[in-house]
Structure formats: structure tokens, C-alpha cells
Design a protein around this motif. Sequence first.
Motif, short mmCIF file in Angstrom:
data_model
loop_
_atom_site.label_atom_id
_atom_site.label_comp_id
_atom_site.label_asym_id
_atom_site.label_seq_id
_atom_site.Cartn_x
_atom_site.Cartn_y
_atom_site.Cartn_z
N THR A 34 0.89 -1.10 -0.18
CA THR A 34 -0.23 0.28 -0.23
C THR A 34 1.49 1.42 0.07
N PHE A 35 1.82 1.54 1.02
CA PHE A 35 2.88 2.01 1.36
C PHE A 35 3.16 2.63 -0.74
N ALA A 36 3.76 0.90 -1.50
CA ALA A 36 4.63 2.37 -2.23
C ALA A 36 3.65 2.49 -3.03
N VAL A 37 2.46 1.68 -3.49
CA VAL A 37 1.71 2.51 -4.57
C VAL A 37 1.03 3.58 -4.25
N ALA A 38 0.80 3.94 -3.53
CA ALA A 38 0.54 5.27 -2.59
C ALA A 38 1.40 6.43 -3.07
N LEU A 39 2.38 5.70 -2.45
CA LEU A 39 3.12 6.61 -2.72
C LEU A 39 3.67 7.45 -4.40
N VAL A 40 4.03 5.99 -5.06
CA VAL A 40 4.04 6.44 -6.37
C VAL A 40 3.05 7.35 -6.96
N ALA A 41 1.54 6.85 -7.21
CA ALA A 41 -0.17 7.77 -7.49
C ALA A 41 0.78 9.33 -6.48
N SER A 42 1.70 9.24 -5.85
CA SER A 42 0.90 10.33 -5.01
C SER A 42 1.61 11.92 -5.43
N MET A 43 3.00 11.23 -5.28
CA MET A 43 4.44 11.76 -6.07
C MET A 43 4.14 11.79 -8.23
N GLY A 44 3.49 11.06 -8.55
CA GLY A 44 3.38 11.37 -10.09
C GLY A 44 2.18 12.26 -9.89
N GLY A 45 0.80 12.54 -9.21
CA GLY A 45 0.39 13.28 -9.17
C GLY A 45 0.45 14.76 -8.78
N LEU A 46 1.26 14.65 -8.52
CA LEU A 46 1.90 15.84 -7.62
C LEU A 46 3.26 16.34 -8.88
N ALA A 47 3.63 15.90 -9.26
CA ALA A 47 4.86 16.09 -10.48
C ALA A 47 3.78 16.55 -11.12
N TYR A 48 2.40 16.14 -12.03
CA TYR A 48 1.45 16.25 -12.62
C TYR A 48 1.11 17.70 -12.66
N ALA A 49 0.44 18.05 -11.31
CA ALA A 49 0.02 19.27 -10.96
C ALA A 49 1.04 20.28 -11.19
N MET A 50 2.15 20.03 -10.75
CA MET A 50 3.14 20.95 -10.96
C MET A 50 3.78 21.01 -12.58
#
Length: 104
Positions: A34-50
Motif C-alpha cells: 500500500t505504501f509503495a503504490v500510494a507513494l508512486v501515485a502521490s508523487m506522480g500526481g504532484l509532478a503532474y500538478a506542478m
Amino acid sequence: MAWVILIVSGILEAVWATALGRSEGFTRLAPTVTFAVALVASMGGLAYAMRTLPLGTSYAVWVGIGAALTVGYAMVTGAEGASLLKILLILGIVGCVVGLKLAH
């Protein structure tokens, strides 16, 4: 759309932070995955928003959402003690996040 992605990414930050705590040093499989999947998705979304939102605003909103939800969840589940002061401080974080959105 970038704001929606950023908010979802902030929620996922709380998910991975909570899962990290429950993984017991990556010795428990489900929280670790759960940590790994949520981390990748969270960082990916942050990068997209930026790509369209300012760096500082994006990061502050992402961290604020994640921090407020992580502490709030810990208090609701009893993993962390709740107090009026903590609740007021969390509301302050939320207020600042809303303020950053309105100022953008």
C-alpha cells in the motif's frame, strides 16, 4: 484539473504515510505494498500538478493535505491522542491550504 489531481495526491500522501507507519519497517506485506503504490501515485500526481501550478503552492498544498489527514486519521483511530489544541492547529493548516488555493 491540476487542482483535482493535487488534492487526490495529497490524500494519497496521507495513505502512504499511514501505511509506512503500519508496515513496521517494511516487515508487513500489505502495508508495504500500500505504501509503495500510494507513494508512486502521490508523487506522480504532484509532478503532474506542478506542470501547471507553481512549485511552492503545489508542494505546500500537497503537504498540508497529507499532514492534516494523517494526524486527523491517527486521532480518530486512537493511534494518537486528540486535544482541542491539535484540532485547532489542524484547522489552521486546512485554512492555510484553502488560502493558498484562493490566492492562486
